[in-house]
Scaffold this motif. Structure first.
Motif, PDB file in Angstrom:
ATOM      1  N   GLU A 129      16.007 -65.399   5.343  1.00 17.52           N
ATOM      2  CA  GLU A 129      16.782 -65.192   4.123  1.00 17.52           C
ATOM      3  C   GLU A 129      16.463 -66.191   3.025  1.00 17.52           C
ATOM      4  N   ALA A 130      15.988 -67.383   3.382  1.00 14.33           N
ATOM      5  CA  ALA A 130      15.931 -68.460   2.396  1.00 14.33           C
ATOM      6  C   ALA A 130      14.569 -69.111   2.252  1.00 14.33           C
ATOM      7  N   ASP A 131      13.525 -68.622   2.934  1.00 10.52           N
ATOM      8  CA  ASP A 131      12.214 -69.240   2.752  1.00 10.52           C
ATOM      9  C   ASP A 131      11.695 -68.920   1.353  1.00 10.52           C
ATOM     10  N   THR A 132      10.872 -69.786   0.826  1.00 10.53           N
ATOM     11  CA  THR A 132      10.414 -69.661  -0.558  1.00 10.53           C
ATOM     12  C   THR A 132       8.899 -69.490  -0.619  1.00 10.53           C
ATOM     13  N   GLY A 133       8.427 -69.041  -1.784  1.00 10.46           N
ATOM     14  CA  GLY A 133       7.010 -68.773  -1.947  1.00 10.46           C
ATOM     15  C   GLY A 133       6.559 -67.595  -1.109  1.00 10.46           C
ATOM     16  N   VAL A 134       7.495 -66.701  -0.780  1.00 14.89           N
ATOM     17  CA  VAL A 134       7.226 -65.622   0.172  1.00 14.89           C
ATOM     18  C   VAL A 134       7.265 -64.261  -0.514  1.00 14.89           C
ATOM     19  N   THR A 135       6.734 -63.274   0.203  1.00 14.26           N
ATOM     20  CA  THR A 135       6.736 -61.891  -0.261  1.00 14.26           C
ATOM     21  C   THR A 135       7.694 -61.071   0.586  1.00 14.26           C
ATOM     22  N   ILE A 136       8.624 -60.422  -0.065  1.00 17.33           N
ATOM     23  CA  ILE A 136       9.568 -59.505   0.569  1.00 17.33           C
ATOM     24  C   ILE A 136       9.056 -58.098   0.325  1.00 17.33           C
ATOM     25  N   CYS A 137       8.801 -57.368   1.397  1.00 19.31           N
ATOM     26  CA  CYS A 137       8.255 -56.022   1.270  1.00 19.31           C
ATOM     27  C   CYS A 137       9.057 -55.079   2.152  1.00 19.31           C
ATOM     28  N   TYR A 138       9.461 -53.929   1.609  1.00 16.44           N
ATOM     29  CA  TYR A 138      10.119 -52.929   2.452  1.00 16.44           C
ATOM     30  C   TYR A 138       9.925 -51.527   1.882  1.00 16.44           C
ATOM     31  N   ASN A 139       9.969 -50.549   2.784  1.00 17.14           N
ATOM     32  CA  ASN A 139       9.931 -49.126   2.457  1.00 17.14           C
ATOM     33  C   ASN A 139      10.930 -48.420   3.358  1.00 17.14           C
ATOM     34  N   THR A 140      11.604 -47.401   2.849  1.00 13.33           N
ATOM     35  CA  THR A 140      12.685 -46.748   3.577  1.00 13.33           C
ATOM     36  C   THR A 140      12.321 -45.317   3.957  1.00 13.33           C
ATOM     37  N   VAL A 141      12.518 -44.991   5.224  1.00 14.18           N
ATOM     38  CA  VAL A 141      12.259 -43.640   5.725  1.00 14.18           C
ATOM     39  C   VAL A 141      13.393 -43.225   6.658  1.00 14.18           C
ATOM     40  N   LYS A 142      13.486 -41.912   6.918  1.00 12.85           N
ATOM     41  CA  LYS A 142      14.442 -41.418   7.907  1.00 12.85           C
ATOM     42  C   LYS A 142      13.845 -41.473   9.309  1.00 12.85           C
ATOM     43  N   ASP A 143      12.524 -41.440   9.372  1.00 11.44           N
ATOM     44  CA  ASP A 143      11.797 -41.519  10.633  1.00 11.44           C
ATOM     45  C   ASP A 143      10.383 -41.989  10.311  1.00 11.44           C
ATOM     46  N   VAL A 144       9.768 -42.731  11.215  1.00 15.76           N
ATOM     47  CA  VAL A 144       8.438 -43.273  10.929  1.00 15.76           C
ATOM     48  C   VAL A 144       7.397 -42.175  10.721  1.00 15.76           C
ATOM     49  N   LYS A 145       7.675 -40.969  11.195  1.00 17.63           N
ATOM     50  CA  LYS A 145       6.717 -39.874  11.002  1.00 17.63           C
ATOM     51  C   LYS A 145       6.603 -39.478   9.529  1.00 17.63           C
ATOM     52  N   TYR A 146       7.540 -39.944   8.701  1.00 19.58           N
ATOM     53  CA  TYR A 146       7.530 -39.594   7.279  1.00 19.58           C
ATOM     54  C   TYR A 146       6.847 -40.646   6.403  1.00 19.58           C
ATOM     55  N   ILE A 147       6.236 -41.645   6.997  1.00 18.94           N
ATOM     56  CA  ILE A 147       5.550 -42.674   6.216  1.00 18.94           C
ATOM     57  C   ILE A 147       4.415 -42.032   5.409  1.00 18.94           C
ATOM     58  N   LYS A 148       4.380 -42.311   4.101  1.00 22.63           N
ATOM     59  CA  LYS A 148       3.279 -41.870   3.244  1.00 22.63           C
ATOM     60  C   LYS A 148       2.277 -43.024   3.154  1.00 22.63           C
ATOM     61  N   PRO A 149       1.106 -42.883   3.789  1.00 21.61           N
ATOM     62  CA  PRO A 149       0.168 -44.012   3.845  1.00 21.61           C
ATOM     63  C   PRO A 149      -0.194 -44.590   2.488  1.00 21.61           C
ATOM     64  N   VAL A 150      -0.351 -43.754   1.463  1.00 25.18           N
ATOM     65  CA  VAL A 150      -0.786 -44.261   0.163  1.00 25.18           C
ATOM     66  C   VAL A 150       0.249 -45.206  -0.442  1.00 25.18           C
ATOM     67  N   ILE A 151       1.491 -45.107   0.013  1.00 24.80           N
ATOM     68  CA  ILE A 151       2.561 -45.943  -0.518  1.00 24.80           C
ATOM     69  C   ILE A 151       3.050 -46.973   0.488  1.00 24.80           C
TER      70      ILE A 151
END
Length: 341
Positions: free
Chosen positions: A224-246
């Motif tokens: 929660e508190a480390d600095t100089g870091v990258t926070i990355c997330y993507n939201t899906v209903k199931d991993v089968k719906y991952i769009k690779p280009v995004i």
């Protein structure tokens, strides 16, 4: 002005070609002609932004106490391919077009409503690539089309960085194409600027292994508190719906509990958010995302791409404050150490 290196991606097959550049009002049109002087392709590039012009920015000062961060936010994709009055196609937003700025402003102002609280908020308009590039789901097309857009963002960031008080913590954030821009900014910034970075937020886009090899400035957040870091997330209903280009990403963190494992988190009492350690995406249940209409076969079809800046907005606002305070604490300790020495 677009880089002439961009032209290398375009070729005519079996014909010797000459390039005709026509300067028109508000931009440049490229015409590709064969030996019979027949136009075989056209493209229009809008006039470049002038970031010394306040028209190119949305800003908000919500830091009454002077203890917040400077937030640099990059807006997502709002335009489709469009035609000039001369019927020349354009794959980019026109920052001098009031309608294009107004559409970008919808998202920027909504984000500013929570990111500007306690901070100084800056968001540039830029010639973002139209949605058609991402519709192809082809990495080469996306790379080719976004170079102009990323060049604008880097220019805006350099102008912003030259003007701001560099003793203040820096936050960079962006959604979708804006998330791609955050990744490119991490590659673009120098080490001195990186030392000012509290965190970078890549909302609804990916970080690839190739990205991490191109810079030391991409460091995955572990809590929660480390600095100089990258926070990355993507939201899906199931991993089968991952769009690779995004969303085919090599890192991810749960913005509700700030864990990088599969520990579930509860959001708004009814939504369960779990990070997939294998795919680095958020899998949600108890939330349909039905307010976001599917866009062709690209967005909001099993994934919930359009929710990224909004579903977790309270979590993001609190986290920006936490990481800003943490970086200020590091700075104070460094100053104390220098005084002792």
């Amino acid at each position: 002005m677009p880089s002439f290196s961009m032209l290398n991606k375009y070729r005519t097959r079996g014909l010797a070609a000459i390039l005709v550049i026509l300067c028109v009002a508000g931009g440049i049109a490229y015409h590709y002609c064969n030996n019979d002087n027949v136009t075989v392709a056209t493209q229009f590039f809008p006039q470049a932004p002038d970031y010394a012009d306040t028209l190119m920015w949305i800003t908000e000062d919500g830091d009454a106490e002077g203890m917040g961060a400077d937030v640099f936010y990059v807006v997502s994709t709002w335009e489709k391919d469009w035609m000039t009055e001369d019927s020349v196609v354009c794959h980019y937003a026109d920052v001098w077009n009031p309608t294009h700025r107004e559409r970008m402003g919808i998202e920027i102002n909504r984000v500013a409503a929570y990111m500007a609280s306690g901070n100084r908020f800056y968001a540039p308009f830029y010639r973002h690539t139209t949605i058609e590039a991402f519709e192809t789901q082809n990495e080469d097309t996306v790379f080719s089309r976004t170079r102009l857009a990323m060049g604008d963002v880097c220019e805006a960031f350099d102008y912003f960085q030259a003007q701001r008080d560099k003793s203040r913590p820096l936050i960079i954030a962006g959604f979708s194409q804006g998330g791609l821009a955050v990744v490119e900014l991490l590659k673009h910034m120098d080490d001195e600027t990186y030392r000012q970075l509290a965190a970078a937020y890549v909302l609804g886009y990916k970080v690839t292994p190739e990205d991490t090899l191109q810079t030391r400035h991409i460091k995955a957040a572990q809590g929660e508190a480390d600095t100089g870091v990258t926070i990355c997330y993507n939201t899906v209903k199931d991993v089968k719906y991952i769009k690779p280009v995004i969303a085919a990403t090599c890192m991810g963190i749960n913005p509700v509990n700030w864990r990088t494992d599969a520990t579930p988190a509860t959001l708004h009492d009814t939504i369960t958010v779990i990070l997939s350690p294998e795919y680095h995406v958020l899998v949600v249940s108890g939330y349909s995302g039905s307010e976001y209409k599917p866009y062709k076969d690209l967005l909001n079809v099993g994934d919930i791409h359009s929710c990224e800046p909004w579903l977790y907005s309270e979590c993001l606002a609190k986290n920006i404050a936490v990481r800003t305070k943490a970086l200020r604490g590091i700075g104070e300790l460094f100053e104390q150490k220098k005084r002792v020495e």
